[in-house]
Design a protein around this motif. Structure first.
Motif, PDB file in Angstrom:
ATOM      1  N   GLU A 149       0.987  -1.229   0.077  1.00 38.71           N
ATOM      2  CA  GLU A 149       0.196  -0.161   0.128  1.00 38.71           C
ATOM      3  C   GLU A 149       0.791   1.245   0.071  1.00 38.71           C
ATOM      4  OE1 GLU A 149      -2.957   0.059   3.182  1.00 38.71           O
ATOM      5  OE2 GLU A 149      -3.262  -2.277   2.934  1.00 38.71           O
ATOM      6  N   CYS A 150       0.291   2.353  -0.361  1.00 36.45           N
ATOM      7  CA  CYS A 150       0.822   3.751  -0.341  1.00 36.45           C
ATOM      8  C   CYS A 150       0.085   4.645   0.262  1.00 36.45           C
ATOM      9  CB  CYS A 150       1.178   3.955  -1.871  1.00 36.45           C
ATOM     10  SG  CYS A 150       1.806   5.798  -2.322  1.00 36.45           S
ATOM     11  N   ARG A 151       0.981   5.746   0.911  1.00 39.79           N
ATOM     12  CA  ARG A 151       0.261   6.938   1.594  1.00 39.79           C
ATOM     13  C   ARG A 151       1.067   8.066   1.054  1.00 39.79           C
ATOM     14  NH1 ARG A 151      -2.701   3.163   2.034  1.00 39.79           N
ATOM     15  NH2 ARG A 151      -3.305   2.133   4.248  1.00 39.79           N
ATOM     16  N   TRP A 152       0.317   9.127   1.150  1.00 41.76           N
ATOM     17  CA  TRP A 152       0.866  10.373   0.524  1.00 41.76           C
ATOM     18  C   TRP A 152       0.769  11.660   1.621  1.00 41.76           C
ATOM     19  CZ3 TRP A 152      -1.700  14.316  -2.542  1.00 41.76           C
ATOM     20  CH2 TRP A 152      -0.822  15.343  -3.461  1.00 41.76           C
ATOM     21  N   ILE A 153       1.655  12.357   1.471  1.00 38.80           N
ATOM     22  CA  ILE A 153       1.610  13.636   2.439  1.00 38.80           C
ATOM     23  C   ILE A 153       1.739  14.664   1.166  1.00 38.80           C
ATOM     24  CG2 ILE A 153       2.453  15.077   4.101  1.00 38.80           C
ATOM     25  CD1 ILE A 153       3.905  12.628   5.421  1.00 38.80           C
ATOM     26  N   ARG A 154       0.839  15.687   1.338  1.00 34.89           N
ATOM     27  CA  ARG A 154       0.697  16.645   0.263  1.00 34.89           C
ATOM     28  C   ARG A 154       1.708  17.685   0.861  1.00 34.89           C
ATOM     29  NH1 ARG A 154      -2.811  18.488  -3.528  1.00 34.89           N
ATOM     30  NH2 ARG A 154      -4.221  16.995  -2.930  1.00 34.89           N
ATOM     31  N   PHE A 155       1.378  18.278   1.990  1.00 33.77           N
ATOM     32  CA  PHE A 155       2.321  19.198   2.377  1.00 33.77           C
ATOM     33  C   PHE A 155       2.042  19.354   4.079  1.00 33.77           C
ATOM     34  CE2 PHE A 155       3.291  23.781   3.901  1.00 33.77           C
ATOM     35  CZ  PHE A 155       4.665  23.820   3.234  1.00 33.77           C
ATOM     36  N   ALA A 156       2.888  19.360   4.749  1.00 31.50           N
ATOM     37  CA  ALA A 156       2.889  19.581   6.332  1.00 31.50           C
ATOM     38  C   ALA A 156       3.995  20.171   7.087  1.00 31.50           C
ATOM     39  CB  ALA A 156       2.685  17.966   6.782  1.00 31.50           C
ATOM     40  N   THR A 157       3.872  20.844   8.039  1.00 29.07           N
ATOM     41  CA  THR A 157       5.050  21.587   8.636  1.00 29.07           C
ATOM     42  C   THR A 157       5.128  21.122   9.826  1.00 29.07           C
ATOM     43  OG1 THR A 157       3.486  23.312   9.319  1.00 29.07           O
ATOM     44  CG2 THR A 157       4.310  23.595   7.337  1.00 29.07           C
ATOM     45  N   TRP A 158       6.170  21.493  10.689  1.00 26.82           N
ATOM     46  CA  TRP A 158       6.401  21.041  11.962  1.00 26.82           C
ATOM     47  C   TRP A 158       7.147  22.350  12.701  1.00 26.82           C
ATOM     48  CZ3 TRP A 158       9.828  18.990   8.629  1.00 26.82           C
ATOM     49  CH2 TRP A 158      11.391  19.175   9.030  1.00 26.82           C
ATOM     50  N   ASN A 159       6.949  22.244  13.961  1.00 23.31           N
ATOM     51  CA  ASN A 159       7.786  23.583  14.644  1.00 23.31           C
ATOM     52  C   ASN A 159       7.944  22.919  16.139  1.00 23.31           C
ATOM     53  OD1 ASN A 159       8.786  25.834  16.308  1.00 23.31           O
ATOM     54  ND2 ASN A 159       7.154  27.129  15.337  1.00 23.31           N
ATOM     55  N   THR A 160       9.332  22.454  16.608  1.00 24.31           N
ATOM     56  CA  THR A 160       9.467  22.186  17.814  1.00 24.31           C
ATOM     57  C   THR A 160      10.234  23.121  18.643  1.00 24.31           C
ATOM     58  OG1 THR A 160      11.499  20.879  17.261  1.00 24.31           O
ATOM     59  CG2 THR A 160       9.516  19.645  17.083  1.00 24.31           C
ATOM     60  N   VAL A 161      10.184  24.465  18.298  1.00 21.89           N
ATOM     61  CA  VAL A 161      10.915  25.384  18.856  1.00 21.89           C
ATOM     62  C   VAL A 161      10.127  26.088  20.183  1.00 21.89           C
ATOM     63  CG1 VAL A 161      12.056  27.839  18.526  1.00 21.89           C
ATOM     64  CG2 VAL A 161      12.175  26.096  16.716  1.00 21.89           C
ATOM     65  N   ARG A 162      10.594  26.090  21.228  1.00 32.87           N
ATOM     66  CA  ARG A 162       9.936  26.702  22.474  1.00 32.87           C
ATOM     67  C   ARG A 162      10.415  27.764  22.708  1.00 32.87           C
ATOM     68  NH1 ARG A 162      12.950  22.302  24.019  1.00 32.87           N
ATOM     69  NH2 ARG A 162      14.735  22.918  25.634  1.00 32.87           N
ATOM     70  N   ALA A 163       9.617  28.801  23.457  1.00 32.24           N
ATOM     71  CA  ALA A 163       9.825  29.922  23.936  1.00 32.24           C
ATOM     72  C   ALA A 163      11.207  29.892  24.815  1.00 32.24           C
ATOM     73  CB  ALA A 163       8.869  30.560  24.899  1.00 32.24           C
TER      74      ALA A 163
END
Length: 354
Positions: A149-163
């Motif tokens: 089987e196949c899965r697809w991510i069109r577009f995604a972001t992440w942000n693990t920066v903390r204050a």
């Protein structure tokens, strides 16, 4: 621009589009889980049974630089990929399946520390995969399923920066900001949080820690810059000099060495707490099978018996898998964290195949 371009794409034939939820780094998780290389954890949606969690994982090398990275370079193999994206569908059930990125783009846009980054994924194809050699720690492999089987991510972001996030390592932009101290949050001291240094107290002096007044404010101490107010080694908080054990000169005060959490402490204090030292230099045979610290300041390693001889060899410490040479692999020393958590950031290079 990348997101606008991704909006015009269609899923590859036979692939189901999925979405990526929020990713978190080691200190953001409950319990705390610091991997041997930066591993961000979250969940996918639309991957499998909606009643069961679908795990999402993104792993980088400690030395992954900001820029655009081709996920095809990993060969759909979790052992060989330096930037890895994968998921576990219906995790924990008898029908769980693994999906590993075979193509797509990973943009590392900002890197505060190896654990604190901002980035994006675009046009990522994840292929159904199974476990493949090597099957044991520290890094396991994977191989795509023929006709899987196949899965697809069109577009995604992440942000693990903390204050107030910072990088305690020597030479980083945030390691020595005037009036502040970058205090490590992991054992190997490559992730940290800034604190205001408002006093003049130095090594061993009792100190006061004042918590941050709000979400985007910083905690403060009455220690001098370069000193953390911590109870890591004692019941009562004291000022302790911060350091980078991988630096040529960690810069600890006389009579102390650079220990865990990037704090300078006396060897005589650390040993009763369970941290063993051996005088062997890098590459030499140790007198014991295991000791957390061998070598000398500026050239530290860990004593490990990988052959069952009863006496270890002093293996040089390293933070990144990419720092190990040909025929070497990055192992790790695992430390427990409260609540069943773990910290595997202390790495070492050893000859692969032992």
């Amino acid at each position: 621009m990348a997101q606008q371009q991704a909006a015009l794409l269609s899923p590859p034939a036979g692939c189901t589009e999925i979405t990526l939820g929020e990713l978190q780094n080691g200190i953001e998780l409950t319990p705390v889980l610091y991997g041997s290389q930066p591993t961000y954890r979250g969940e996918f949606s639309n991957l499998g049974n909606p009643a069961v969690a679908d795990l999402a994982r993104l792993r980088l090398d400690v030395n992954t630089a900001p820029g655009l990275h081709d996920l095809a370079a990993g060969g759909t193999n979790l052992f060989t990929c330096e930037q890895c994206v994968w998921g576990i569908q219906d995790s924990g059930t008898t029908g769980q399946k693994m999906f590993v990125a075979e193509s797509g783009a990973l943009l590392l846009a900002l890197k505060v520390s190896p654990q604190q980054t901002v980035g994006a994924l675009s046009n990522v194809v994840l292929r159904e995969s199974v476990a493949a050699a090597p099957l044991s720690a520290p890094y396991t492999g994977s191989a795509p399923v023929t006709g899987g089987e196949c899965r697809w991510i069109r577009f995604a972001t992440w942000n693990t920066v903390r204050a107030g996030g910072c990088d305690p390592r020597e030479g980083s932009l945030t390691a020595n900001l005037p009036g502040h101290t970058c205090v490590a949050t992991d054992y190997a001291a490559d992730d940290g949080t800034l604190e205001k240094s408002l006093g003049t107290k130095t090594q061993g002096e009792a100190c006061t820690y004042t918590a941050a007044a709000g979400e985007h404010a910083l905690a403060s101490t009455d220690c001098a810059q370069g000193y953390a107010c911590t109870d890591a080694y004692t019941d009562a908080a004291q000022c302790m000099a911060t350091c980078d054990y991988m630096a040529a000169d960690p810069g600890c005060p006389s009579g102390t060495v650079c220990g865990v959490y990037g704090l300078c402490n006396a060897q005589s204090v650390m040993e009763p707490l369970g941290f063993a030292f051996d005088p062997a230099l890098i590459g030499e045979t140790c007198s014991v099978g295991f000791a957390e610290f061998c070598g000398v300041e500026g050239a530290r390693g860990v004593c490990l018996d990988l052959t069952g001889s009863g006496r270890g060899v002093c293996r040089r410490y390293a933070r990144a898998r990419s720092e190990c040479g040909p025929g070497e692999e990055l192992g790790y020393v695992s430390y427990g964290r409260p609540g069943g958590g773990s910290d595997r950031t202390y790495g070492f290079c050893y000859p692969d195949g032992l």
